[in-house]
Design a protein around this motif. Sequence first.
Motif, mmCIF file in Angstrom:
data_model
loop_
_atom_site.group_PDB
_atom_site.id
_atom_site.type_symbol
_atom_site.label_atom_id
_atom_site.label_comp_id
_atom_site.label_asym_id
_atom_site.label_seq_id
_atom_site.Cartn_x
_atom_site.Cartn_y
_atom_site.Cartn_z
ATOM 1 N N ARG A 56 -26.783 -15.736 -6.670
ATOM 2 C CA ARG A 56 -25.834 -16.811 -6.370
ATOM 3 C C ARG A 56 -24.410 -16.278 -6.309
ATOM 4 N N SER A 57 -24.069 -15.380 -7.242
ATOM 5 C CA SER A 57 -22.720 -14.801 -7.245
ATOM 6 C C SER A 57 -22.491 -13.958 -5.999
ATOM 7 N N ALA A 58 -23.521 -13.198 -5.594
ATOM 8 C CA ALA A 58 -23.390 -12.353 -4.405
ATOM 9 C C ALA A 58 -23.179 -13.200 -3.153
ATOM 10 N N MET A 59 -23.910 -14.310 -3.043
ATOM 11 C CA MET A 59 -23.794 -15.138 -1.862
ATOM 12 C C MET A 59 -22.476 -15.903 -1.805
ATOM 13 N N ARG A 60 -21.809 -16.034 -2.964
ATOM 14 C CA ARG A 60 -20.513 -16.715 -2.985
ATOM 15 C C ARG A 60 -19.347 -15.735 -2.930
ATOM 16 N N ALA A 61 -19.638 -14.446 -2.972
ATOM 17 C CA ALA A 61 -18.579 -13.434 -3.016
ATOM 18 C C ALA A 61 -17.721 -13.494 -1.757
ATOM 19 N N ARG A 62 -16.436 -13.331 -1.941
ATOM 20 C CA ARG A 62 -15.500 -13.308 -0.813
ATOM 21 C C ARG A 62 -14.960 -11.900 -0.567
ATOM 22 N N THR A 63 -14.941 -11.059 -1.601
ATOM 23 C CA THR A 63 -14.382 -9.710 -1.474
ATOM 24 C C THR A 63 -15.367 -8.680 -2.004
ATOM 25 N N PHE A 64 -15.114 -7.402 -1.661
ATOM 26 C CA PHE A 64 -15.958 -6.325 -2.166
ATOM 27 C C PHE A 64 -15.827 -6.182 -3.681
ATOM 28 N N ALA A 65 -14.666 -6.499 -4.213
ATOM 29 C CA ALA A 65 -14.503 -6.421 -5.666
ATOM 30 C C ALA A 65 -15.475 -7.366 -6.365
ATOM 31 N N GLN A 66 -15.669 -8.535 -5.788
ATOM 32 C CA GLN A 66 -16.603 -9.490 -6.382
ATOM 33 C C GLN A 66 -18.049 -9.003 -6.257
ATOM 34 N N LEU A 67 -18.379 -8.373 -5.139
ATOM 35 C CA LEU A 67 -19.725 -7.799 -5.011
ATOM 36 C C LEU A 67 -19.906 -6.624 -5.965
ATOM 37 N N ASP A 68 -18.852 -5.805 -6.131
ATOM 38 C CA ASP A 68 -18.932 -4.674 -7.062
ATOM 39 C C ASP A 68 -19.246 -5.156 -8.475
ATOM 40 N N ALA A 69 -18.657 -6.301 -8.856
ATOM 41 C CA ALA A 69 -18.895 -6.828 -10.202
ATOM 42 C C ALA A 69 -20.351 -7.236 -10.389
#
Length: 275
Positions: A56-69
């Motif tokens: 769910r977090s990955a699909m809501r990510a807006r930036t690469f930093a959020q995907l990295d987390a």
Amino acid sequence: MQTSRSATSGRTGSSSGTVNGALRVRDSDRVDACAVLDAARADGQLAESEHAERARSAMRARTFAQLDAVLHDLQIPANLVDTPVASPARRRSSRRWLPATAVVVAAALIGMLCGWASSADGPVASHKTPDMTTAAGIEAFLAAYRAHFGDLRADEIVLHANTASIERPAANDPSKSERISYRGNFDSWTTTGREPDLQPIDLGKLDTPKLAALLAGAAQSVGAPGASISHVMIDRTTLGEGKQPAVTIYIQGPHSGFLMVDLTGEPLYISKAHA
């Protein structure tokens, strides 16, 4: 044998941020992130509940930093080590993404225009049920639904091109669920039990303009360009807890997959296309 490596190896940058972490991600990057999560679940790195939460977090990510987390502590499958989600060096300047963005927007607009045009091709076409896997078809279905039932409440809707199946609380008895088929008119054929305290889904909350864009780009989003939409389901997601209302767009062709979003069009999960 396929090998993997740590998601943190090969990544540059300090602990306070990653290289190009502020860049916006594309749908394809979210798909790659979900593929990493699927692999991590398959080989025991993630339990089912944590996989669902991170997806769910990955699909809501807006930036690469959020995907990295989301991915920072996972091992990356060998086939994904050179993707932007695992390799910051492959993250391109946002300026180079502009043509692709324009193509996506154009595709969405073309999809909406074609859907509207298909329901207005003259006297003969106007009497046909529009393709209910298009935005125009869904809007026409919702208008007919409201006219027939007097509301837009439902427990589940499954939309195919020319037919739909419906489950909704039976009139005057929320402990029963009425099953209905639709092909230009509504035909009730059976009732079953339901949870009387379950709140029906309010179809009026569907963001149809946003849905139009998602329908137009769904095949590309799941990695199956050129494939078609087999059906659209509106029900309650089983991902995580809460069972929130969701719209799932199913792609069928030589490759199949699905895209799940909430009623406002916010992405919840993508299942990457597979043969």
